[in-house]
Design an enzyme around this catalytic site. Sequence first.
Site, PDB file in Angstrom:
ATOM      1  N   ARG A  76       0.830  -1.215   0.000  1.00 56.74           N
ATOM      2  CA  ARG A  76       0.000   0.000   0.000  1.00 56.74           C
ATOM      3  C   ARG A  76       0.861   1.259   0.000  1.00 56.74           C
ATOM      4  O   ARG A  76       0.575   2.215  -0.714  1.00 56.74           O
ATOM      5  CB  ARG A  76      -0.936   0.016   1.206  1.00 56.74           C
ATOM      6  CG  ARG A  76      -2.031  -1.033   1.132  1.00 56.74           C
ATOM      7  CD  ARG A  76      -2.842  -1.085   2.407  1.00 56.74           C
ATOM      8  NE  ARG A  76      -1.952  -1.411   3.521  1.00 56.74           N
ATOM      9  CZ  ARG A  76      -2.163  -1.077   4.784  1.00 56.74           C
ATOM     10  NH1 ARG A  76      -3.231  -0.390   5.126  1.00 56.74           N
ATOM     11  NH2 ARG A  76      -1.313  -1.428   5.731  1.00 56.74           N
ATOM     12  N   ASN A  87      -6.117  -2.686   2.639  1.00 55.16           N
ATOM     13  CA  ASN A  87      -6.121  -4.134   2.752  1.00 55.16           C
ATOM     14  C   ASN A  87      -7.554  -4.626   2.855  1.00 55.16           C
ATOM     15  O   ASN A  87      -8.387  -4.002   3.509  1.00 55.16           O
ATOM     16  CB  ASN A  87      -5.354  -4.585   3.997  1.00 55.16           C
ATOM     17  CG  ASN A  87      -3.858  -4.471   3.841  1.00 55.16           C
ATOM     18  OD1 ASN A  87      -3.335  -4.358   2.737  1.00 55.16           O
ATOM     19  ND2 ASN A  87      -3.147  -4.505   4.946  1.00 55.16           N
TER      20      ASN A  87
END
EC number: 3.6.1.7
Length: 92
Positions: A20, A38
């Site tokens: 990320r 996530n």
Amino acid sequence: MAKVCIAAYVYGVVQGVGFRYSTQRQALALGVTGYARNCDDGSVEVVAYGEQQAVEQLMEWIKQGGPRGARVDRLLTEPYPATPFETFKIRY
């Protein structure tokens, strides 16, 4: 150039490897806004908004495997309602 918004679902080894954060850095460098988060199934959702070429470059970077330590097995993309975001954020 036209602005586009894409939702991408990234499967493989993409959690716990900085995926990320690396995606955020790449997106900001390309001038793309949106977010990465996530998902409970082990995937990462990426929503990217910006110039078509920049969003395509971000998707290509993801397809190539993203950051070191990550492994992208599958990338699914779909149109997402055009949503101008202020920046590219990590969502929890």
